[in-house]
Design a protein around this motif. Sequence first.
Motif, short mmCIF file in Angstrom:
data_model
loop_
_atom_site.label_atom_id
_atom_site.label_comp_id
_atom_site.label_asym_id
_atom_site.label_seq_id
_atom_site.Cartn_x
_atom_site.Cartn_y
_atom_site.Cartn_z
N GLN A 99 1.12 -1.18 0.25
CA GLN A 99 -0.03 0.11 0.79
C GLN A 99 0.96 1.21 0.09
O GLN A 99 0.39 2.05 -0.67
N LYS A 100 2.06 1.41 0.62
CA LYS A 100 3.01 2.36 0.69
C LYS A 100 3.07 2.57 -0.76
O LYS A 100 3.74 3.38 -1.27
N ASP A 101 3.49 1.74 -1.37
CA ASP A 101 4.11 1.90 -2.99
C ASP A 101 3.60 1.92 -3.81
O ASP A 101 3.45 2.92 -5.16
N VAL A 102 2.09 1.70 -3.60
CA VAL A 102 0.11 2.24 -3.69
C VAL A 102 0.50 3.87 -4.26
O VAL A 102 0.08 4.74 -5.35
N ASP A 103 0.09 4.58 -2.90
CA ASP A 103 0.04 5.32 -2.51
C ASP A 103 1.59 5.91 -3.24
O ASP A 103 1.21 7.40 -4.42
N ARG A 104 2.04 5.67 -3.08
CA ARG A 104 3.68 6.20 -4.39
C ARG A 104 4.00 6.12 -5.79
O ARG A 104 4.06 7.18 -6.17
N PHE A 105 3.01 5.10 -5.90
CA PHE A 105 2.64 4.87 -7.27
C PHE A 105 1.83 6.43 -7.79
O PHE A 105 2.27 7.23 -8.99
N ILE A 106 0.74 7.13 -7.03
CA ILE A 106 -0.12 7.48 -7.50
C ILE A 106 0.51 8.98 -7.84
O ILE A 106 0.69 9.70 -8.47
N GLU A 107 1.65 9.68 -6.46
CA GLU A 107 1.79 10.71 -5.76
C GLU A 107 3.38 10.77 -7.05
O GLU A 107 3.33 11.79 -6.92
N VAL A 108 4.02 9.19 -7.46
CA VAL A 108 5.39 10.13 -8.45
C VAL A 108 5.19 10.52 -9.68
O VAL A 108 5.92 11.07 -10.55
N PHE A 109 3.97 9.15 -10.23
CA PHE A 109 3.71 9.50 -11.12
C PHE A 109 2.42 10.47 -11.87
O PHE A 109 1.78 10.35 -12.71
N LYS A 110 2.48 11.26 -10.47
CA LYS A 110 1.05 12.11 -10.80
C LYS A 110 -0.17 11.56 -12.08
O LYS A 110 -1.12 12.45 -12.19
N ILE A 111 -0.11 10.70 -11.15
CA ILE A 111 -1.57 10.59 -11.69
C ILE A 111 -2.86 11.04 -12.05
O ILE A 111 -3.24 11.77 -10.67
N ASN A 112 -3.65 11.34 -12.65
CA ASN A 112 -4.59 12.08 -13.28
C ASN A 112 -5.14 11.93 -14.01
O ASN A 112 -6.36 12.58 -14.11
N HIS A 113 -5.85 10.72 -14.70
CA HIS A 113 -6.64 10.49 -15.25
C HIS A 113 -7.87 10.12 -14.05
O HIS A 113 -7.74 9.06 -13.13
N GLN A 114 -8.86 10.57 -14.19
CA GLN A 114 -10.20 10.90 -13.19
C GLN A 114 -10.85 9.54 -13.41
O GLN A 114 -11.25 9.14 -12.13
N HIS A 115 -10.82 8.50 -14.44
CA HIS A 115 -11.25 7.17 -13.55
C HIS A 115 -10.12 5.77 -12.38
O HIS A 115 -10.69 5.72 -11.29
N HIS A 116 -9.03 6.36 -12.97
CA HIS A 116 -7.87 5.95 -11.92
C HIS A 116 -7.54 5.95 -10.52
O HIS A 116 -7.60 5.71 -9.52
N LEU A 117 -7.96 7.88 -10.52
CA LEU A 117 -7.73 8.69 -9.65
C LEU A 117 -9.26 8.24 -8.10
O LEU A 117 -8.46 8.04 -7.75
N GLN A 118 -10.68 8.48 -9.08
CA GLN A 118 -11.22 8.02 -8.62
C GLN A 118 -11.77 6.64 -7.69
O GLN A 118 -11.90 6.34 -6.59
N ARG A 119 -11.24 5.81 -8.55
CA ARG A 119 -11.19 3.90 -8.65
C ARG A 119 -9.80 4.16 -7.26
O ARG A 119 -10.63 2.86 -5.86
N TYR A 120 -9.19 4.89 -7.38
CA TYR A 120 -8.15 4.06 -6.11
C TYR A 120 -8.42 5.18 -5.25
O TYR A 120 -8.28 4.31 -3.68
N LEU A 121 -9.40 6.08 -4.77
CA LEU A 121 -9.97 7.03 -3.95
C LEU A 121 -10.87 6.28 -3.61
O LEU A 121 -11.42 6.00 -1.95
N ARG A 122 -11.51 5.79 -4.28
CA ARG A 122 -13.01 4.70 -3.31
C ARG A 122 -12.52 3.71 -3.02
O ARG A 122 -12.72 3.28 -1.81
N ILE A 123 -11.38 3.35 -3.35
CA ILE A 123 -11.30 1.79 -2.80
C ILE A 123 -10.17 1.98 -1.60
O ILE A 123 -10.09 1.89 -0.13
N ARG A 124 -9.30 3.37 -0.98
CA ARG A 124 -8.50 4.17 -0.17
C ARG A 124 -9.41 4.32 0.72
O ARG A 124 -8.97 4.04 2.50
N ASN A 125 -10.47 4.86 0.54
CA ASN A 125 -11.36 5.01 1.33
C ASN A 125 -12.21 5.00 2.25
O ASN A 125 -13.29 5.01 2.86
N SER A 126 -12.25 3.19 1.89
CA SER A 126 -13.53 2.44 2.27
C SER A 126 -13.53 2.03 3.44
O SER A 126 -12.06 1.44 4.09
#
Length: 126
Positions: A99-126
């Motif tokens: 999970q620390k590397d999943v979070d780091r991936f989102i941060e380092v690669f500046k993921i802004n694709h709405q589908h991926h970002l919303q899905r990531y946030l929904r999973i991590r905040n559930s």
Amino acid sequence: IPIGEKAHKVKIPYELLAKTRLALAAVRGIFNTDGSVYSRYGKKYKNHPRYYKNYAVIQFKMNSKKLIEQIKLILDSVGIKTTKIGQNDNAWVLRITLQKDVDRFIEVFKINHQHHLQRYLRIRNS
């Protein structure tokens, strides 16, 4: 791009790999088009139903082993641990599961694709 067996031959050009900023952008673009984010699941014991947690998994799945190997090298270079490269349904698969590397991936690669970002946030905040 020529028609034919390109899926098995595609790779990131050396000119992009030689510059960190461009290599990161290449991985971000590949993830935006061919990557996925999904919820990790597991079983407590055999014959037990699956249970879901707020664990996200980043996955790259494609026919080009060379491209998967290049992505793994780029992720390694920025300190993101991945699984071993495996095969699934005749495609090569690379995952980020810690999970620390999943979070780091989102941060380092500046993921802004709405589908991926919303899905990531929904999973991590559930």
